[in-house]
Design an enzyme around this catalytic site. Structure first.
Site, PDB file in Angstrom:
ATOM      1  N   ARG A 240       0.867  -1.180   0.000  1.00  0.00           N
ATOM      2  CA  ARG A 240       0.000   0.000   0.000  1.00  0.00           C
ATOM      3  C   ARG A 240       0.900   1.225   0.000  1.00  0.00           C
ATOM      4  O   ARG A 240       1.909   1.262   0.705  1.00  0.00           O
ATOM      5  CB  ARG A 240      -0.900   0.024   1.242  1.00  0.00           C
ATOM      6  N   GLU A 269      -3.745   7.363  -4.278  1.00  0.00           N
ATOM      7  CA  GLU A 269      -4.209   6.834  -5.559  1.00  0.00           C
ATOM      8  C   GLU A 269      -5.584   7.401  -5.896  1.00  0.00           C
ATOM      9  O   GLU A 269      -6.401   7.555  -4.994  1.00  0.00           O
ATOM     10  CB  GLU A 269      -4.291   5.304  -5.484  1.00  0.00           C
ATOM     11  N   HIS A 287      -1.123   0.069  -9.986  1.00  0.00           N
ATOM     12  CA  HIS A 287      -1.755  -0.893  -9.069  1.00  0.00           C
ATOM     13  C   HIS A 287      -2.258  -2.154  -9.793  1.00  0.00           C
ATOM     14  O   HIS A 287      -3.460  -2.412  -9.854  1.00  0.00           O
ATOM     15  CB  HIS A 287      -2.886  -0.233  -8.277  1.00  0.00           C
TER      16      HIS A 287
HETATM   17  C1  GLV Z   1      -4.927  -5.105  -3.928  1.00  0.00           C
HETATM   18  O1  GLV Z   1      -4.203  -4.176  -3.693  1.00  0.00           O
HETATM   19  C2  GLV Z   1      -5.444  -5.962  -2.912  1.00  0.00           C
HETATM   20  O2  GLV Z   1      -5.303  -5.647  -1.711  1.00  0.00           O
HETATM   21  O3  GLV Z   1      -6.033  -6.991  -3.255  1.00  0.00           O
END
Ligand code: GLV
Ligand code: GLV
Length: 324
Positions: A240, A269, A287
């Site tokens: 993250r 984001e 991402h």
């Molecule tokens: C993506 O970032 C997830 O947490 O699945």
């Protein structure tokens, strides 16, 4: 029963819901983008189940907007920092995620970033596409080696371990740091050595982050951490964004405190720090950790199964917080 899904998901998930709950009314957000707060608060009204994405803030306000019949918030993600778990628990609402099914895809993507950042693949691609390539050069775009180097994994859960397994093929030494140490059998299987955070930073050639975002891990990587790393080191983050203080990383790249970085996640984001976009040594992906067709189908089925269980009065398999 109403099931509210904040944006379109793979059909496999919708089919799972329809097969299991033939009387359910399934509402899916119409736009394939992060739902605005207003639309979300309106859309969840009367929902018995919500399938949320990682950018949907599922706090007490959103749960109250749904109403007292809400039984489950099922995240379409393994990370669940967007869900206020304490508020869910207080209201007797299950909160679930999609662990396991995206482990290997995310580990693959972490390796994509490791290789691209170490070998300056992004820079090379940009150079070539700009028509600026003048042919092979003995000193052109020299990167750092990966094979035989030291890999440091920060956060040794399922994904961290999957990244470690891949390191064997690269004949790497694997160090790791985590709030919880693995049992010795798993450490042996992975040939991974537990070290404290400072040792991880100081010794690793590549540091890959795989911890969840919590109050303890927010800004775990700041300029102080980058200064402990080798000037030839590469940092990779597929967890993250807020685990890394973005401004400090930009400074570290600009001043050559570390060699390069590979990022799949960002502090705000989908906004990306303008100065980061100018850093040639940063490889930046939007991402994509779990973004394979197979994995997204599996995530959709998993999130659906958690909803089905909760609506049948059973305990969902992937509870991050379950009430009785
Ligand atoms: C993506 O970032 C997830 O947490 O699945
Ligand atoms: C996520 O599934 C993790 O535990 O790394």
């Amino acid at each position: 029963m109403k099931i509210f899904i904040t944006r379109p998901i793979p059909e496999a998930g919708i089919e799972s819901l329809k097969d299991a709950l033939d009387d359910a009314q399934i509402e899916v957000g119409r736009e394939d983008r992060v739902m605005s707060r207003e639309t979300l608060l309106e859309g969840v009204k009367g929902a018995d189940a919500i399938m949320s994405m990682l950018s949907d803030r599922m706090d007490g306000e959103a749960m109250d907007a749904a109403g007292p019949q809400l039984k489950v918030v099922a995240n379409f993600a393994v990370g669940y920092d967007n869900i206020d778990v304490a508020e869910a628990r207080r209201r007797g609402i299950h909160a679930t995620n999609t662990p396991g099914v995206l482990t290997e895809a995310t580990a693959d993507l972490a390796w994509t970033l490791i290789m691209c950042a170490a070998r300056r693949a992004g820079e090379g691609e940009r150079l070539l596409r700009a028509g600026a390539w003048e042919g092979w050069g003995p000193q052109q775009l020299l990167g750092v080696s990966v094979f035989g180097q030291i890999l440091g994994i920060f956060g040794m859960g399922r994904i961290g371990q999957a990244v470690a397994r891949r390191a064997r093929g690269f004949n790497m030494t694997v160090l790791y740091h985590d709030a919880n140490r693995l049992d010795s059998e798993t450490e042996t299987q992975l040939s991974a050595t537990f070290v404290d955070k400072d040792t991880l930073l100081a010794q690793s050639d590549i540091v890959s982050i795989h911890c969840p975002l919590t109050e303890q891990t927010r800004h775990a990587f700041t300029l102080a951490e980058f200064r402990r790393m080798k000037p030839t080191a590469v940092l990779v983050n597929t967890s993250r964004g807020p685990v890394v203080k973005e401004e400090d990383l930009i400074l570290a790249l600009k001043e050559g405190v570390i060699f390069g970085a590979g990022l799949d996640v960002y502090e705000r984001e989908p906004e990306v720090h303008k100065a980061l976009l100018r850093e040639e040594r940063a490889v930046l992906l939007p991402h994509l950790g779990s973004a394979t067709m197979e994995t997204r189908n599996a995530m959709a089925r998993t999130a659906a199964a958690n909803i089905v269980a909760a609506l049948r009065g059973e305990r969902p398999r992937d509870c991050v917080s379950c009430c009785a």
